[in-house]
Write a protein that holds these residues in place. Structure first.
Motif, short mmCIF file in Angstrom:
data_model
loop_
_atom_site.label_atom_id
_atom_site.label_comp_id
_atom_site.label_asym_id
_atom_site.label_seq_id
_atom_site.Cartn_x
_atom_site.Cartn_y
_atom_site.Cartn_z
N HIS A 84 0.81 -1.22 0.00
CA HIS A 84 0.00 0.00 0.00
C HIS A 84 0.85 1.27 0.00
N CYS A 85 2.10 1.16 -0.49
CA CYS A 85 2.92 2.36 -0.64
C CYS A 85 3.06 2.70 -2.13
N ASP A 89 2.80 0.70 -6.17
CA ASP A 89 2.04 1.10 -7.37
C ASP A 89 2.91 0.94 -8.62
N THR A 120 1.73 6.93 0.72
CA THR A 120 0.72 5.90 0.53
C THR A 120 0.28 5.81 -0.93
N SER A 121 -0.19 4.63 -1.28
CA SER A 121 -0.62 4.35 -2.65
C SER A 121 -1.70 5.32 -3.12
N LEU A 124 -4.87 2.43 -4.62
CA LEU A 124 -5.74 1.60 -3.79
C LEU A 124 -6.84 2.43 -3.15
N VAL A 129 -6.23 1.30 2.51
CA VAL A 129 -4.93 1.79 2.96
C VAL A 129 -4.97 2.12 4.45
N LEU A 132 -4.93 -1.15 6.43
CA LEU A 132 -3.61 -1.78 6.44
C LEU A 132 -2.65 -1.04 7.37
N ASP A 133 -2.71 0.29 7.33
CA ASP A 133 -1.87 1.08 8.22
C ASP A 133 -2.21 0.82 9.68
N GLN A 163 -7.62 -5.90 -4.34
CA GLN A 163 -6.67 -4.83 -4.65
C GLN A 163 -5.23 -5.15 -4.26
N VAL A 164 -5.02 -5.96 -3.23
CA VAL A 164 -3.64 -6.31 -2.88
C VAL A 164 -3.39 -7.81 -2.95
N TRP A 171 -1.93 -10.21 6.18
CA TRP A 171 -1.34 -8.91 6.49
C TRP A 171 -1.12 -8.75 8.00
#
Length: 232
Positions: A84-85, A89, A120-121, A124, A129, A132-133, A163-164, A171
């Motif tokens: 997600h960074c 991407d 961050t992405s 997404l 995001v 996830l963070d 998406q991921v 995760w």
């Protein structure tokens, strides 16, 4: 620093990434919760994917949850890039669903990823995001996490898969590995680091680190604490 000149093994966890430089042995099949970029310091990187296809190049990229195994290399530079960074991407633009040769990454440096890892992405869903963070920093039950980002648990799980490419349970484990690495770097024993990070015990931590990074706490502990010997 150029990948061919640094003589000292290294393992570190940064914002949005982890990095390992050193020897690798033939590994069992495993899957990461992050993108893996494996760069040969000498020669080529060799990996085998889930259908036994052998991939060989100066730099290989493995997307999250792609089953593979590494073949032994005397010196390898490996980055684990969180999905997600911003740098992730860029990897999504270059790679498909499987192991890919990306020779343009041969000269990649840790500072290149570090600059993008803190951002961050932009591709997404921002709610994913945020989730996830949150999980990277602390353990949160799924209903509470979903409510905090304004989604149902089912929708949040679906976003993660779509998406991921991974379930949020994977995760969570990756986030615990980060916390364990930080505890080891701070001087905690492997057993204490395992409990601090949310693993049942040291053996549990070792199994998951091998499964998700192809490494073990015993291998990375001296590198985290700066006690590595000069490579020969």
């Amino acid at each position: 620093m150029d990948v061919g000149t640094e003589p000292v093994p290294r393992f570190a966890v940064g914002e949005g990434y982890a990095v390992y430089r050193g020897p690798v042995t033939d590994s069992a099949f495993h899957r990461h919760a992050a993108f893996q970029i494996a760069i040969a310091v000498r020669g080529e990187v060799v990996m085998v994917d889930a259908v036994e296809t052998r991939h060989r190049a100066v730099a290989l990229v493995v997307p999250p949850m792609t089953r593979h195994r590494m073949l032994a290399a005397e010196r390898l530079l490996t980055f684990f890039v969180e999905p997600h960074c911003v740098f992730a991407d860029r990897l999504r633009e270059r790679c498909g669903d499987g192991v890919a040769a990306v020779p343009a990454l041969r000269g990649l440096r840790e500072e290149d990823i570090g600059r993008a890892g803190v951002r961050t992405s932009g591709r997404l869903d921002p709610r994913l995001v945020e989730a996830l963070d949150t999980l990277r920093n602390r353990s949160v039950p799924m209903p509470e996490l979903a409510a905090a980002v304004g989604l149902s648990p089912q929708r949040l799980r679906a976003l993660a898969r779509d998406q991921v490419g991974m379930p949020l349970t994977r995760w969570r484990v990756w986030a615990r590995l980060r916390r364990a690495a930080e505890a080891l770097r701070a001087g905690r024993s492997p057993a204490d680091a395992a409990i601090t990070a949310g693993f049942a015990d040291q053996a549990h931590l070792t199994r998951w680190m091998r499964e998700m990074m192809g490494l073990t706490p015993a291998a990375v502990l001296p590198l985290l604490r700066g006690h590595s010997r000069r490579a020969t």
